[in-house]
Design a protein around this motif. Structure first.
Motif, PDB file in Angstrom:
ATOM      1  N   LEU A  17       0.825  -1.205   0.000  1.00 13.01           N
ATOM      2  CA  LEU A  17       0.000   0.000   0.000  1.00 13.01           C
ATOM      3  C   LEU A  17       0.864   1.261   0.000  1.00 13.01           C
ATOM      4  N   HIS A  18       1.917   1.246   0.818  1.00 17.05           N
ATOM      5  CA  HIS A  18       2.814   2.407   0.853  1.00 17.05           C
ATOM      6  C   HIS A  18       3.518   2.600  -0.501  1.00 17.05           C
ATOM      7  N   ALA A  19       3.922   1.503  -1.133  1.00 17.41           N
ATOM      8  CA  ALA A  19       4.566   1.600  -2.446  1.00 17.41           C
ATOM      9  C   ALA A  19       3.597   2.168  -3.484  1.00 17.41           C
ATOM     10  N   LEU A  20       2.359   1.726  -3.438  1.00 23.87           N
ATOM     11  CA  LEU A  20       1.354   2.240  -4.376  1.00 23.87           C
ATOM     12  C   LEU A  20       1.075   3.722  -4.128  1.00 23.87           C
ATOM     13  N   ALA A  21       1.067   4.118  -2.869  1.00 20.00           N
ATOM     14  CA  ALA A  21       0.825   5.534  -2.553  1.00 20.00           C
ATOM     15  C   ALA A  21       1.958   6.408  -3.082  1.00 20.00           C
ATOM     16  N   ARG A  22       3.192   5.895  -3.037  1.00 22.54           N
ATOM     17  CA  ARG A  22       4.349   6.673  -3.496  1.00 22.54           C
ATOM     18  C   ARG A  22       4.505   6.653  -5.011  1.00 22.54           C
ATOM     19  N   ARG A  23       4.254   5.488  -5.615  1.00 25.81           N
ATOM     20  CA  ARG A  23       4.611   5.319  -7.028  1.00 25.81           C
ATOM     21  C   ARG A  23       3.424   5.010  -7.938  1.00 25.81           C
ATOM     22  N   ALA A  24       2.239   4.870  -7.389  1.00 21.60           N
ATOM     23  CA  ALA A  24       1.030   4.550  -8.158  1.00 21.60           C
ATOM     24  C   ALA A  24       1.257   3.305  -9.017  1.00 21.60           C
ATOM     25  N   GLY A  25       0.849   3.340 -10.245  1.00 24.67           N
ATOM     26  CA  GLY A  25       0.951   2.182 -11.134  1.00 24.67           C
ATOM     27  C   GLY A  25       2.368   1.720 -11.396  1.00 24.67           C
ATOM     28  N   ASP A  26       3.336   2.624 -11.254  1.00 25.09           N
ATOM     29  CA  ASP A  26       4.738   2.249 -11.449  1.00 25.09           C
ATOM     30  C   ASP A  26       5.227   1.268 -10.388  1.00 25.09           C
ATOM     31  N   ALA A  27       4.532   1.195  -9.273  1.00 23.46           N
ATOM     32  CA  ALA A  27       4.973   0.340  -8.157  1.00 23.46           C
ATOM     33  C   ALA A  27       5.002  -1.135  -8.546  1.00 23.46           C
ATOM     34  N   PHE A  28       4.138  -1.548  -9.448  1.00 23.95           N
ATOM     35  CA  PHE A  28       4.065  -2.965  -9.806  1.00 23.95           C
ATOM     36  C   PHE A  28       5.360  -3.492 -10.410  1.00 23.95           C
ATOM     37  N   GLY A  29       6.139  -2.638 -10.994  1.00 24.46           N
ATOM     38  CA  GLY A  29       7.403  -3.049 -11.595  1.00 24.46           C
ATOM     39  C   GLY A  29       8.591  -3.001 -10.646  1.00 24.46           C
ATOM     40  N   LEU A  30       8.387  -2.466  -9.454  1.00 20.78           N
ATOM     41  CA  LEU A  30       9.477  -2.420  -8.479  1.00 20.78           C
ATOM     42  C   LEU A  30       9.880  -3.831  -8.054  1.00 20.78           C
ATOM     43  N   ARG A  31      11.140  -3.966  -7.625  1.00 18.30           N
ATOM     44  CA  ARG A  31      11.577  -5.244  -7.077  1.00 18.30           C
ATOM     45  C   ARG A  31      11.154  -5.306  -5.619  1.00 18.30           C
ATOM     46  N   VAL A  32      10.893  -6.499  -5.135  1.00 19.76           N
ATOM     47  CA  VAL A  32      10.461  -6.710  -3.758  1.00 19.76           C
ATOM     48  C   VAL A  32      11.425  -6.044  -2.785  1.00 19.76           C
ATOM     49  N   GLU A  33      12.725  -6.149  -3.035  1.00 25.73           N
ATOM     50  CA  GLU A  33      13.715  -5.583  -2.112  1.00 25.73           C
ATOM     51  C   GLU A  33      13.588  -4.069  -1.964  1.00 25.73           C
ATOM     52  N   GLU A  34      12.937  -3.407  -2.915  1.00 19.09           N
ATOM     53  CA  GLU A  34      12.745  -1.966  -2.836  1.00 19.09           C
ATOM     54  C   GLU A  34      11.561  -1.584  -1.947  1.00 19.09           C
ATOM     55  N   VAL A  35      10.739  -2.565  -1.614  1.00 24.15           N
ATOM     56  CA  VAL A  35       9.489  -2.297  -0.908  1.00 24.15           C
ATOM     57  C   VAL A  35       9.423  -3.004   0.448  1.00 24.15           C
TER      58      VAL A  35
END
Length: 142
Positions: A57-75
């Protein structure tokens, strides 16, 4: 009651992802398993993080749709708070309340033994309360 008692009843199987998986992949794992958190294990199967619904949820709040491509270690959350199998359930409840989290990996001498959730703790407490009430009924009846 000890954490080892909970693990004996629930089992020691854990669901894990790797740090380099995408957030989208980890979300798919959470959804498919109907769980609220996954452990993050490196290639040596060492615990390096935990990924919870809150982290997502925090990743989505910061990056919106771009969050889905982040690596787990970033979140993921790191360092991970853990407990041992010899800790009491009361100790685990205090850790969860103080840290405001719902999942706690169980580690002994650096080896991952399992995971307990707030649901496991609540189930244990309900079972204990029922048994105490039944014991009192039996005592009063005799």
């Amino acid at each position: 009651m000890f954490v080892s008692d909970i693990l004996q009843n629930k089992g020691t199987r854990v669901v894990a992802v790797t740090p380099d998986e995408t957030l989208a992949s980890a979300i798919a794992t959470l959804s498919a398993r109907r769980i609220g958190a996954v452990l993050v294990l490196d290639v040596d199967k060492s615990l390096v993080g935990i990924l919870s619904e809150r982290d997502i949820l925090h990743a989505l709040a910061r990056r919106a749709g771009d969050a889905f491509g982040l690596r787990v270690e970033e979140v993921m959350t790191t360092p991970v708070v853990t407990c041992g199998p010899d800790h009491t359930v009361e100790h685990v409840m205090a850790l969860m309340t103080e840290g405001r989290f719902r999942h706690l990996p169980v580690v002994q001498r650096g080896v991952l033994m399992g995971i307990v959730s707030i649901g496991d703790v609540v189930k244990w407490r309900l079972d204990e309360t029922r048994q105490e009430a039944e014991d009192l009924r039996q005592y009063i009846a005799t």
